[in-house]
Design an enzyme around this catalytic site. Sequence first.
Site, short mmCIF file in Angstrom:
data_model
loop_
_atom_site.label_atom_id
_atom_site.label_comp_id
_atom_site.label_asym_id
_atom_site.label_seq_id
_atom_site.Cartn_x
_atom_site.Cartn_y
_atom_site.Cartn_z
N LYS A 155 -24.22 13.83 -3.33
CA LYS A 155 -23.29 13.58 -2.23
C LYS A 155 -22.59 14.88 -1.83
O LYS A 155 -22.56 15.24 -0.65
CB LYS A 155 -22.24 12.54 -2.64
CG LYS A 155 -21.29 12.16 -1.51
CD LYS A 155 -20.12 11.34 -2.00
CE LYS A 155 -19.06 12.24 -2.60
NZ LYS A 155 -17.80 11.52 -2.89
N ASP A 173 -21.12 8.08 0.45
CA ASP A 173 -19.87 7.84 -0.27
C ASP A 173 -19.58 6.35 -0.26
O ASP A 173 -20.43 5.53 0.13
CB ASP A 173 -18.73 8.65 0.33
CG ASP A 173 -18.31 8.16 1.72
OD1 ASP A 173 -18.99 7.26 2.28
OD2 ASP A 173 -17.29 8.67 2.23
#
Length: 286
Positions: A155, A173
Amino acid sequence: MGEQPSAKPKKATKRSKPKAETPAAGVKAGQESKLAMVRRARRINRELAEVYPYAHPELDFRNPFELLVATVLSAQTTDLRVNQTTPALFARYPTPEDMAAAVPEEMEEVIRPTGFFRAKTKSLIGLSTALRDRFDGEVPGRLADLVSLPGVGRKTANVVLGNAFGVPGLTVDTHFGRLVRRWKWTEQEDPEKVEAEIAAIFPKSEWTMLSHRVIFHGRRVCHSRKPACGACPIAPLCPSYGEGETDPEKARKLLKYELGGYPGQRLSPPAGYPGKPAPPAGTARD
């Protein structure tokens, strides 16, 4: 996936509600084909592009190193809190070399407002040391190199690649994962599996901006506990319409940041952002 785009759906108004013939109805009934889902997903992306033409990363940064550090700090806290913390952090440790030489206890005090400050200090000093020793003090522009740094996962790496280097990437996320499951683009829970399935739906060139649009929508409209369904511009395309407040007036009161008339999360928002800058640390809102 070379099909011609479907005719653009009628824009949802603040008082409009999904009707039985909308694509979302077929999803609820379990009748949507894979091709129909892909078409609906791409329509949602186009609609969000019109709603959020100013979508951007909501962390303040001036270079790849600052974005990398800010993204690591953003775990388990808000981007606003990070943005209020990083000015003092970067004034004290402006380069990887400076941060690698930091006294842990001193850095902990600086980043304490972001939470989990001991673990984050360890990660920041570790990744800065790796940048100094392995990458000549420069943030690398390859996924494999970024995820080799302490405290950096896919991420964080995709955030840095997409916004500091222009390399397309999906930022999975909590907001992104929640919305793509609500929209029935995937049923996966694991972030890497979510990333793989969503990547197969959209052209690579769309990945970074798609991430921004979805995250913007999740923060402003499609909240976790009480989504503002009655004020949602993509309600006719959403199979989860009705999970939140459907009354238009009540839903509008749930809108956040610039859509609700409030400041955003960046102290220094980019040009074109229609909202107000966030307040610095130490103000009444902090």
